[in-house]
Each structure stands twice: as C-alpha cells, then as structure tokens.
Design a protein around this motif. Structure first.
Motif, PDB file in Angstrom:
ATOM      1  N   LEU A  92       0.833  -1.207   0.000  1.00 32.63           N
ATOM      2  CA  LEU A  92       0.000   0.000   0.000  1.00 32.63           C
ATOM      3  C   LEU A  92       0.868   1.257   0.000  1.00 32.63           C
ATOM      4  O   LEU A  92       0.626   2.194  -0.766  1.00 32.63           O
ATOM      5  CB  LEU A  92      -0.941  -0.002   1.209  1.00 32.63           C
ATOM      6  N   THR A  93       1.901   1.282   0.819  1.00 37.62           N
ATOM      7  CA  THR A  93       2.799   2.435   0.877  1.00 37.62           C
ATOM      8  C   THR A  93       3.489   2.640  -0.463  1.00 37.62           C
ATOM      9  O   THR A  93       3.579   3.765  -0.961  1.00 37.62           O
ATOM     10  CB  THR A  93       3.841   2.247   1.999  1.00 37.62           C
ATOM     11  N   LEU A  94       3.957   1.569  -1.067  1.00 39.43           N
ATOM     12  CA  LEU A  94       4.641   1.666  -2.357  1.00 39.43           C
ATOM     13  C   LEU A  94       3.703   2.175  -3.444  1.00 39.43           C
ATOM     14  O   LEU A  94       4.063   3.091  -4.193  1.00 39.43           O
ATOM     15  CB  LEU A  94       5.233   0.315  -2.759  1.00 39.43           C
ATOM     16  N   ILE A  95       2.507   1.624  -3.540  1.00 39.12           N
ATOM     17  CA  ILE A  95       1.605   2.047  -4.611  1.00 39.12           C
ATOM     18  C   ILE A  95       1.170   3.500  -4.409  1.00 39.12           C
ATOM     19  O   ILE A  95       1.015   4.255  -5.368  1.00 39.12           O
ATOM     20  CB  ILE A  95       0.402   1.084  -4.778  1.00 39.12           C
ATOM     21  N   GLU A  96       1.027   3.924  -3.150  1.00 37.72           N
ATOM     22  CA  GLU A  96       0.700   5.324  -2.893  1.00 37.72           C
ATOM     23  C   GLU A  96       1.851   6.218  -3.329  1.00 37.72           C
ATOM     24  O   GLU A  96       1.643   7.271  -3.936  1.00 37.72           O
ATOM     25  CB  GLU A  96       0.379   5.538  -1.405  1.00 37.72           C
ATOM     26  N   GLN A  97       3.079   5.833  -3.048  1.00 39.21           N
ATOM     27  CA  GLN A  97       4.237   6.633  -3.448  1.00 39.21           C
ATOM     28  C   GLN A  97       4.419   6.642  -4.966  1.00 39.21           C
ATOM     29  O   GLN A  97       4.844   7.641  -5.529  1.00 39.21           O
ATOM     30  CB  GLN A  97       5.503   6.133  -2.751  1.00 39.21           C
ATOM     31  N   LEU A  98       4.094   5.547  -5.622  1.00 38.82           N
ATOM     32  CA  LEU A  98       4.132   5.529  -7.085  1.00 38.82           C
ATOM     33  C   LEU A  98       3.111   6.516  -7.650  1.00 38.82           C
ATOM     34  O   LEU A  98       3.395   7.254  -8.590  1.00 38.82           O
ATOM     35  CB  LEU A  98       3.860   4.122  -7.618  1.00 38.82           C
ATOM     36  N   TYR A  99       1.932   6.532  -7.053  1.00 37.11           N
ATOM     37  CA  TYR A  99       0.903   7.479  -7.493  1.00 37.11           C
ATOM     38  C   TYR A  99       1.360   8.913  -7.243  1.00 37.11           C
ATOM     39  O   TYR A  99       1.272   9.776  -8.111  1.00 37.11           O
ATOM     40  CB  TYR A  99      -0.425   7.204  -6.787  1.00 37.11           C
ATOM     41  N   ARG A 100       1.884   9.166  -6.057  1.00 40.21           N
ATOM     42  CA  ARG A 100       2.353  10.514  -5.715  1.00 40.21           C
ATOM     43  C   ARG A 100       3.473  10.942  -6.668  1.00 40.21           C
ATOM     44  O   ARG A 100       3.482  12.061  -7.174  1.00 40.21           O
ATOM     45  CB  ARG A 100       2.845  10.540  -4.271  1.00 40.21           C
ATOM     46  N   ALA A 101       4.427  10.056  -6.928  1.00 40.62           N
ATOM     47  CA  ALA A 101       5.544  10.370  -7.832  1.00 40.62           C
ATOM     48  C   ALA A 101       5.038  10.651  -9.239  1.00 40.62           C
ATOM     49  O   ALA A 101       5.526  11.560  -9.918  1.00 40.62           O
ATOM     50  CB  ALA A 101       6.543   9.218  -7.843  1.00 40.62           C
ATOM     51  N   THR A 102       4.050   9.882  -9.679  1.00 39.87           N
ATOM     52  CA  THR A 102       3.477  10.087 -11.007  1.00 39.87           C
ATOM     53  C   THR A 102       2.790  11.447 -11.098  1.00 39.87           C
ATOM     54  O   THR A 102       2.923  12.148 -12.102  1.00 39.87           O
ATOM     55  CB  THR A 102       2.473   8.952 -11.329  1.00 39.87           C
ATOM     56  N   THR A 103       2.074  11.814 -10.065  1.00 42.24           N
ATOM     57  CA  THR A 103       1.400  13.122 -10.090  1.00 42.24           C
ATOM     58  C   THR A 103       2.413  14.261 -10.069  1.00 42.24           C
ATOM     59  O   THR A 103       2.200  15.284 -10.712  1.00 42.24           O
ATOM     60  CB  THR A 103       0.402  13.287  -8.919  1.00 42.24           C
ATOM     61  N   ILE A 104       3.511  14.093  -9.376  1.00 41.55           N
ATOM     62  CA  ILE A 104       4.560  15.120  -9.353  1.00 41.55           C
ATOM     63  C   ILE A 104       5.156  15.289 -10.749  1.00 41.55           C
ATOM     64  O   ILE A 104       5.322  16.405 -11.231  1.00 41.55           O
ATOM     65  CB  ILE A 104       5.663  14.751  -8.333  1.00 41.55           C
ATOM     66  N   ARG A 105       5.465  14.174 -11.396  1.00 39.13           N
ATOM     67  CA  ARG A 105       6.075  14.233 -12.736  1.00 39.13           C
ATOM     68  C   ARG A 105       5.162  14.844 -13.782  1.00 39.13           C
ATOM     69  O   ARG A 105       5.622  15.475 -14.722  1.00 39.13           O
ATOM     70  CB  ARG A 105       6.467  12.820 -13.189  1.00 39.13           C
ATOM     71  N   THR A 106       3.861  14.610 -13.644  1.00 38.67           N
ATOM     72  CA  THR A 106       2.919  15.074 -14.670  1.00 38.67           C
ATOM     73  C   THR A 106       2.189  16.354 -14.258  1.00 38.67           C
ATOM     74  O   THR A 106       1.285  16.792 -14.961  1.00 38.67           O
ATOM     75  CB  THR A 106       1.873  13.976 -14.978  1.00 38.67           C
ATOM     76  N   TRP A 107       2.550  16.919 -13.127  1.00 35.78           N
ATOM     77  CA  TRP A 107       1.912  18.131 -12.600  1.00 35.78           C
ATOM     78  C   TRP A 107       0.418  17.928 -12.393  1.00 35.78           C
ATOM     79  O   TRP A 107      -0.370  18.857 -12.457  1.00 35.78           O
ATOM     80  CB  TRP A 107       2.183  19.338 -13.502  1.00 35.78           C
ATOM     81  N   LYS A 108       0.035  16.710 -12.157  1.00 33.05           N
ATOM     82  CA  LYS A 108      -1.368  16.383 -11.911  1.00 33.05           C
ATOM     83  C   LYS A 108      -1.693  16.662 -10.440  1.00 33.05           C
ATOM     84  O   LYS A 108      -0.827  16.532  -9.583  1.00 33.05           O
ATOM     85  CB  LYS A 108      -1.588  14.897 -12.238  1.00 33.05           C
TER      86      LYS A 108
END
Length: 149
Positions: free
Chosen positions: A129-145
């Motif tokens: 759960l922690t990993l998938i949340e961080q993947l989501y957070r990292a993706t939003t940072i990269r895409t300015w989402k």
C-alpha cells in the motif's frame, strides 16, 4: 509501467485502498502476487520463494529495472523517488516474512537496485500500500497532476 511483485496470499487488510490506487494509476501499475510456500523449514521456503521471484521476472519482466525493497538500504524522499523512477519500466520486489536469498537474486539480476522507505519492517500488505501510494504521488509530481481530489 510499474509492477509490484509480492510474495503474499492476499491484500485483504487494505485491499480497498490498494484497489483505489490501482484505479488511479490505471494502466501504469500491475500487482503480481506470488503464492507463499508453507513449510517448516525456513531455508527451503526462502529457496523456493526466491526461485519463484526469479522465474516470474525472467518470464514476464526481464527488461524491467528490478528494485528490491529492503529495510537496510538508502531511503529517498518523495521528490528523489519520483526522479528515480522516471522513464523506465520497474518491477518492485516485496518479499514474504522469511526474506529472500538476496545473493542469488543479485547473481541473477546484477543490475538490481535496493530501496528502503525506512529502517523499519512493514507487513507485506502495508509495504504494498505504501509503495503504490508513493508511485501514485511520484506520477502526479512528474505530470503536474493534482494529487488530492
């Protein structure tokens, strides 16, 4: 593409939260659960589960960057993590309670990297759960989402 490869029998404790991040990440993430071995001999379990991980990666994810989650390694903040996972396919390996044969994994995958969230041990479902949340957070940072809805 991100793959979370986990030796686990279920995500029952937080399946709703994991599914929410899977939905948000859509086609960018895949969770693969490998069945744990049940045996009284800990060495046997480590050997069999490590072989299962190696076999699965070689069959399905050979071209991916391999990352073993381990508590005794360097941890990254969210921005560093976001930068680290840019531009490649990754398979993150979460092991079961008895550990894995790390030496064998490194022999099979010399390019494998190690990653730590903290110097603590998390149950596999919470690490997932922690990993998938961080993947989501990292993706939003990269895409300015926007992260929060």
């Amino acid at each position: 593409m991100f793959v979370i490869l986990s030796v686990s029998d279920s995500n029952k404790h937080f399946s709703w939260a994991i599914q929410e991040y899977e939905k948000r990440l859509s086609k960018e993430v895949k969770i693969g659960n490998l069945k744990p071995f049940r045996w009284d001999n800990q060495s046997f379990v480590i050997e069999k589960e490590t072989e299962s991980i190696v076999s699965t990666i070689k069959k399905k994810y050979s071209g991916y960057q391999k990352i073993l989650l381990i508590k005794e390694w360097k941890s990254y903040d969210t921005l560093e993590f976001s930068s680290m996972i840019k531009g490649k396919n990754f398979v993150f390996i979460i092991w079961w309670p008895y550990w894995v044969n790390e030496k064998y994994l490194k022999e099979q995958f010399p390019d494998m990297k190690e990653f730590s969230f903290w110097a603590i041990t998390l149950p596999h479902w919470l690490a997932k759960l922690t990993l998938i949340e961080q993947l989501y957070r990292a993706t939003t940072i990269r895409t300015w989402k926007k992260y929060h809805y």
